[in-house]
Design a protein around this motif. Structure first.
Motif, PDB file in Angstrom:
ATOM      1  N   TYR A 231     -14.737 -16.602  -7.403  1.00 26.59           N
ATOM      2  CA  TYR A 231     -15.278 -15.420  -8.152  1.00 26.59           C
ATOM      3  C   TYR A 231     -14.359 -15.122  -9.367  1.00 26.59           C
ATOM      4  N   THR A 232     -14.818 -14.281 -10.435  1.00 26.19           N
ATOM      5  CA  THR A 232     -14.432 -13.868 -11.239  1.00 26.19           C
ATOM      6  C   THR A 232     -14.862 -12.779 -11.972  1.00 26.19           C
ATOM      7  N   SER A 233     -14.162 -12.336 -13.113  1.00 23.47           N
ATOM      8  CA  SER A 233     -14.622 -10.994 -13.668  1.00 23.47           C
ATOM      9  C   SER A 233     -14.722 -11.523 -15.116  1.00 23.47           C
ATOM     10  N   ASN A 234     -15.278 -10.430 -15.794  1.00 17.04           N
ATOM     11  CA  ASN A 234     -15.380 -10.443 -17.240  1.00 17.04           C
ATOM     12  C   ASN A 234     -14.111 -10.641 -17.904  1.00 17.04           C
ATOM     13  N   THR A 235     -12.937 -10.272 -17.562  1.00 16.20           N
ATOM     14  CA  THR A 235     -11.728 -10.677 -18.198  1.00 16.20           C
ATOM     15  C   THR A 235     -10.969 -11.681 -17.469  1.00 16.20           C
ATOM     16  N   GLY A 236     -11.436 -12.359 -16.424  1.00 11.11           N
ATOM     17  CA  GLY A 236     -10.561 -13.392 -15.664  1.00 11.11           C
ATOM     18  C   GLY A 236     -10.511 -12.946 -14.237  1.00 11.11           C
ATOM     19  N   ALA A 237      -9.801 -13.997 -13.634  1.00 10.83           N
ATOM     20  CA  ALA A 237      -9.495 -13.946 -12.065  1.00 10.83           C
ATOM     21  C   ALA A 237      -8.519 -12.882 -11.688  1.00 10.83           C
ATOM     22  N   ILE A 238      -7.689 -12.257 -12.732  1.00 15.50           N
ATOM     23  CA  ILE A 238      -6.612 -11.176 -12.490  1.00 15.50           C
ATOM     24  C   ILE A 238      -6.952 -10.173 -13.321  1.00 15.50           C
ATOM     25  N   GLN A 239      -7.181  -9.069 -12.715  1.00 14.56           N
ATOM     26  CA  GLN A 239      -7.103  -7.759 -13.835  1.00 14.56           C
ATOM     27  C   GLN A 239      -6.095  -6.686 -13.509  1.00 14.56           C
ATOM     28  N   LYS A 240      -5.775  -5.958 -14.699  1.00 18.82           N
ATOM     29  CA  LYS A 240      -4.985  -4.905 -14.306  1.00 18.82           C
ATOM     30  C   LYS A 240      -5.467  -3.635 -14.465  1.00 18.82           C
ATOM     31  N   SER A 241      -4.943  -2.520 -13.669  1.00 16.93           N
ATOM     32  CA  SER A 241      -5.225  -1.380 -13.923  1.00 16.93           C
ATOM     33  C   SER A 241      -4.225  -0.336 -13.709  1.00 16.93           C
ATOM     34  N   TYR A 242      -4.235   0.777 -14.653  1.00 16.77           N
ATOM     35  CA  TYR A 242      -3.027   1.587 -14.859  1.00 16.77           C
ATOM     36  C   TYR A 242      -3.481   2.911 -14.510  1.00 16.77           C
ATOM     37  N   CYS A 243      -2.354   3.932 -13.781  1.00 15.66           N
ATOM     38  CA  CYS A 243      -2.477   5.163 -13.571  1.00 15.66           C
ATOM     39  C   CYS A 243      -2.513   6.156 -14.705  1.00 15.66           C
ATOM     40  N   VAL A 244      -3.413   6.737 -15.262  1.00 18.75           N
ATOM     41  CA  VAL A 244      -3.588   7.625 -16.578  1.00 18.75           C
ATOM     42  C   VAL A 244      -3.967   8.824 -16.233  1.00 18.75           C
TER      43      VAL A 244
ATOM     44  N   PHE B 153       0.796  -1.298   0.210  1.00 23.11           N
ATOM     45  CA  PHE B 153       0.053   0.080   0.044  1.00 23.11           C
ATOM     46  C   PHE B 153       1.048   1.270   0.044  1.00 23.11           C
ATOM     47  N   GLN B 154       0.467   2.328  -0.870  1.00 28.21           N
ATOM     48  CA  GLN B 154       1.043   3.468  -0.769  1.00 28.21           C
ATOM     49  C   GLN B 154       0.022   4.614  -1.049  1.00 28.21           C
ATOM     50  N   LYS B 155       0.141   5.782  -0.613  1.00 31.17           N
ATOM     51  CA  LYS B 155      -0.543   6.914  -0.862  1.00 31.17           C
ATOM     52  C   LYS B 155      -0.641   7.394  -2.192  1.00 31.17           C
ATOM     53  N   VAL B 156       0.514   7.526  -3.043  1.00 35.85           N
ATOM     54  CA  VAL B 156       0.494   8.077  -4.203  1.00 35.85           C
ATOM     55  C   VAL B 156       1.301   7.148  -5.121  1.00 35.85           C
ATOM     56  N   PHE B 157       0.773   7.129  -6.511  1.00 38.30           N
ATOM     57  CA  PHE B 157       1.307   6.292  -7.414  1.00 38.30           C
ATOM     58  C   PHE B 157       1.796   7.243  -8.653  1.00 38.30           C
ATOM     59  N   LEU B 158       2.905   6.880  -9.279  1.00 39.28           N
ATOM     60  CA  LEU B 158       3.337   7.609 -10.325  1.00 39.28           C
ATOM     61  C   LEU B 158       2.399   7.509 -11.626  1.00 39.28           C
ATOM     62  N   ASP B 159       2.393   8.244 -12.432  1.00 40.15           N
ATOM     63  CA  ASP B 159       1.734   8.340 -13.810  1.00 40.15           C
ATOM     64  C   ASP B 159       2.074   6.917 -14.480  1.00 40.15           C
ATOM     65  N   ASN B 160       1.369   6.360 -15.056  1.00 42.83           N
ATOM     66  CA  ASN B 160       1.618   4.967 -15.891  1.00 42.83           C
ATOM     67  C   ASN B 160       1.859   3.772 -14.859  1.00 42.83           C
ATOM     68  N   SER B 161       1.768   3.853 -13.433  1.00 39.56           N
ATOM     69  CA  SER B 161       2.183   2.866 -12.595  1.00 39.56           C
ATOM     70  C   SER B 161       0.974   1.913 -12.963  1.00 39.56           C
ATOM     71  N   GLU B 162       1.190   0.555 -12.271  1.00 39.29           N
ATOM     72  CA  GLU B 162       0.385  -0.679 -12.698  1.00 39.29           C
ATOM     73  C   GLU B 162       0.082  -1.578 -11.521  1.00 39.29           C
ATOM     74  N   VAL B 163      -1.360  -1.840 -11.498  1.00 37.12           N
ATOM     75  CA  VAL B 163      -1.659  -2.725 -10.290  1.00 37.12           C
ATOM     76  C   VAL B 163      -2.348  -3.852 -10.577  1.00 37.12           C
ATOM     77  N   GLU B 164      -2.598  -4.966  -9.964  1.00 43.26           N
ATOM     78  CA  GLU B 164      -2.958  -6.164 -10.563  1.00 43.26           C
ATOM     79  C   GLU B 164      -4.061  -6.512  -9.257  1.00 43.26           C
ATOM     80  N   TYR B 165      -5.215  -6.702  -9.806  1.00 45.64           N
ATOM     81  CA  TYR B 165      -6.600  -7.330  -8.938  1.00 45.64           C
ATOM     82  C   TYR B 165      -6.648  -8.747  -8.990  1.00 45.64           C
ATOM     83  N   ALA B 166      -6.833  -9.330  -8.029  1.00 49.76           N
ATOM     84  CA  ALA B 166      -6.999 -10.889  -7.858  1.00 49.76           C
ATOM     85  C   ALA B 166      -8.352 -11.024  -7.247  1.00 49.76           C
ATOM     86  N   CYS B 167      -9.362 -11.753  -7.978  1.00 52.28           N
ATOM     87  CA  CYS B 167     -10.678 -11.945  -7.302  1.00 52.28           C
ATOM     88  C   CYS B 167     -10.514 -13.071  -6.320  1.00 52.28           C
ATOM     89  N   GLU B 168     -11.438 -13.048  -5.314  1.00 56.57           N
ATOM     90  CA  GLU B 168     -11.460 -14.099  -4.112  1.00 56.57           C
ATOM     91  C   GLU B 168     -11.789 -15.371  -4.835  1.00 56.57           C
TER      92      GLU B 168
END
Length: 315
Positions: free
Chosen positions: A183-196, A165-180
């Protein structure tokens, strides 16, 4: 005689224990060069405080014209010391880092190079500060980068992985979500999100995985009844069991949530024709089950980022 001797030994041991458990010895009066000090006498030794002032041309190595110190483990913290009046105390610069002097202060004329920590930028674009006449000149001010992002948004039934965990992320940073599990999502159990440009790209929510269709309510070979949610012979005319099996393989699951609140079955997107167009965005991912859209820079998505093809041929 032996009893009397043993009693004497126990008395000596007990006296040693009492001394060890007694009050902590007080700090000694410091040898303060260029100044004088006064020790507070009406407090416990381990909380005793010292107050000091310095001679003309000197000043305490702390903020103010007098200094204080506290007795901790028989040591005065911080160390009482008088420094040249034109020297500078080590500055506290929020969200920044620089090489500090080991004695806690810097001589007149000394320069320090200050750099902002990740996610922050110097508002005044000044990387150097100099000690002049006891004060720092042109001190950099580190503010949050306008393109940086805060913590990624919380997604129900999901957790961020591979990232502390951190309070600030640089532009273009990337994180990954993992479903419990389960559970799953439309794109699978692992998803990526980007700071834009200060915002995180959208990710789908994690929903409970559906069980495979067991064909309840109809025959596996074609039967006389159609499972609820599947295309029936009334809708498409008389079809054979083989044709219905082919149609069933197109269905992604009757419990899958669709766009706009539809809860009916979905078929492969090649049955829906031309993909929908949206202003200031376009789809960035395409499978037989769905299209995933993303907005252009400086635009924020409203609603779901994923569209599917309903069994009636509509998006």
């Amino acid at each position: 005689m032996c009893v009397r001797f043993l009693g004497f030994v126990l008395l000596i041991c007990l006296a040693g224990v009492l001394r060890a458990q007694g009050p902590e010895p007080p700090c000694e009066s410091p040898q303060l060069q260029g100044g004088f000090s006064v020790i507070e006498e009406d407090t416990d030794s381990h909380e005793r405080k010292l107050f000091y002032a310095c001679d003309d041309g000197l000043k305490p190595a702390v903020e103010g014209w007098w200094g204080t110190a506290t007795c901790q483990n028989r040591t005065w913290i911080p160390t009482p010391q008088c420094i040249d009046a034109n020297a500078c105390i080590a500055p506290e610069i929020p969200n920044a880092k620089y090489t500090k002097s080991p004695n806690g202060w810097h001589e007149e004329g000394h320069k320090i190079r200050v750099t902002c920590i990740d996610g922050y930028e110097d508002r005044n674009h000044l990387a150097i500060a100099q000690c002049v006449n006891g004060n720092w000149t042109s001190m950099p001010v580190c503010e949050r980068d306008v393109h940086a992002c805060g913590p990624p948004p919380k997604i129900l039934n999901a957790v961020i992985i591979k990232q502390v965990f951190q309070k600030v992320f640089l532009d273009n940073s990337e994180v990954e979500y993992a479903c419990e599990d389960g559970y799953t999502s439309n794109t699978g159990a692992i998803q990526k999100s980007y700071c834009v440009f200060g915002n995180w790209t959208a990710v789908s929510e994690c929903i409970r995985e559906t069980q495979p269709d067991t064909g309840r309510g109809g025959s596996a070979a074609g039967g006389t009844g159609a499972t609820s949610g599947h295309t029936t012979s009334t809708d498409r005319g008389t079809t054979s069991g083989t044709d219905r099996d082919t149609d069933d393989r197109r269905v992604t699951g009757s419990s899958t949530r669709g766009v706009g609140g539809d809860t009916g079955p979905f078929i492969s997107i090649d049955k829906c024709g031309t993909p929908p167009r949206i202003d200031n965005g376009d789809f960035v991912e395409k499978t037989l089950k769905y299209l995933k859209y993303q907005c252009s820079a400086f635009y924020t998505l409203e609603g779901s980022d994923t569209v599917v093809c309903n069994s009636d041929g509509s998006w």
